[in-house]
Design a protein around this motif. Sequence first.
Motif, short mmCIF file in Angstrom:
data_model
loop_
_atom_site.label_atom_id
_atom_site.label_comp_id
_atom_site.label_asym_id
_atom_site.label_seq_id
_atom_site.Cartn_x
_atom_site.Cartn_y
_atom_site.Cartn_z
N CYS A 287 -2.07 -11.59 5.01
CA CYS A 287 -0.76 -10.92 5.39
C CYS A 287 -0.04 -11.50 6.50
CB CYS A 287 -1.00 -9.41 6.07
SG CYS A 287 -1.94 -8.26 5.00
N SER B 142 5.84 -12.48 -1.04
CA SER B 142 5.49 -11.07 -1.07
C SER B 142 4.30 -10.79 -2.02
CB SER B 142 6.71 -10.11 -1.55
OG SER B 142 7.04 -10.64 -2.65
N LEU C 190 0.96 -10.32 -0.57
CA LEU C 190 0.59 -9.07 -0.01
C LEU C 190 -0.15 -8.09 -1.14
CD1 LEU C 190 3.92 -8.00 1.78
CD2 LEU C 190 1.63 -8.70 2.84
N ALA D 220 -3.70 -9.24 -0.91
CA ALA D 220 -4.12 -8.66 0.26
C ALA D 220 -4.59 -7.24 -0.14
CB ALA D 220 -3.52 -8.70 1.44
#
Length: 108
Positions: free
Chosen positions: A52, A61, A64, A67
């Motif tokens: 992150c 992005s 993410l 993640a």
Amino acid sequence: MTEPILTIFEYCLLVLAIALILALLNGVQGQRFTDRVVALNVIGTLTIVISCMLAVYLQHSYILDIAMVLALLNFLAVVVLCRMAILRRVGRMRVKKERAAAAEEGEK
């Protein structure tokens, strides 16, 4: 004015990387199965936090999304390992009961 050598993000990533290495050592040297499960959970959580932070630092992005997948895998791994620990403990208790019952029958 000169720029600092490392920014706050880089310091945080460095500290998290050191914590990740320490958790890995704890997992390898853990004496009990539960110590290793907790170390695995800490390693997974630190990996998610690092991912992150990299997403924010690099301004990508899609990291993410990675993640989020790591978080799901971390959760599933801990659930499966805890279930294994419970089943192993129940199996040991069952074997002890069977041995005790066999010993009582042998005495009679």
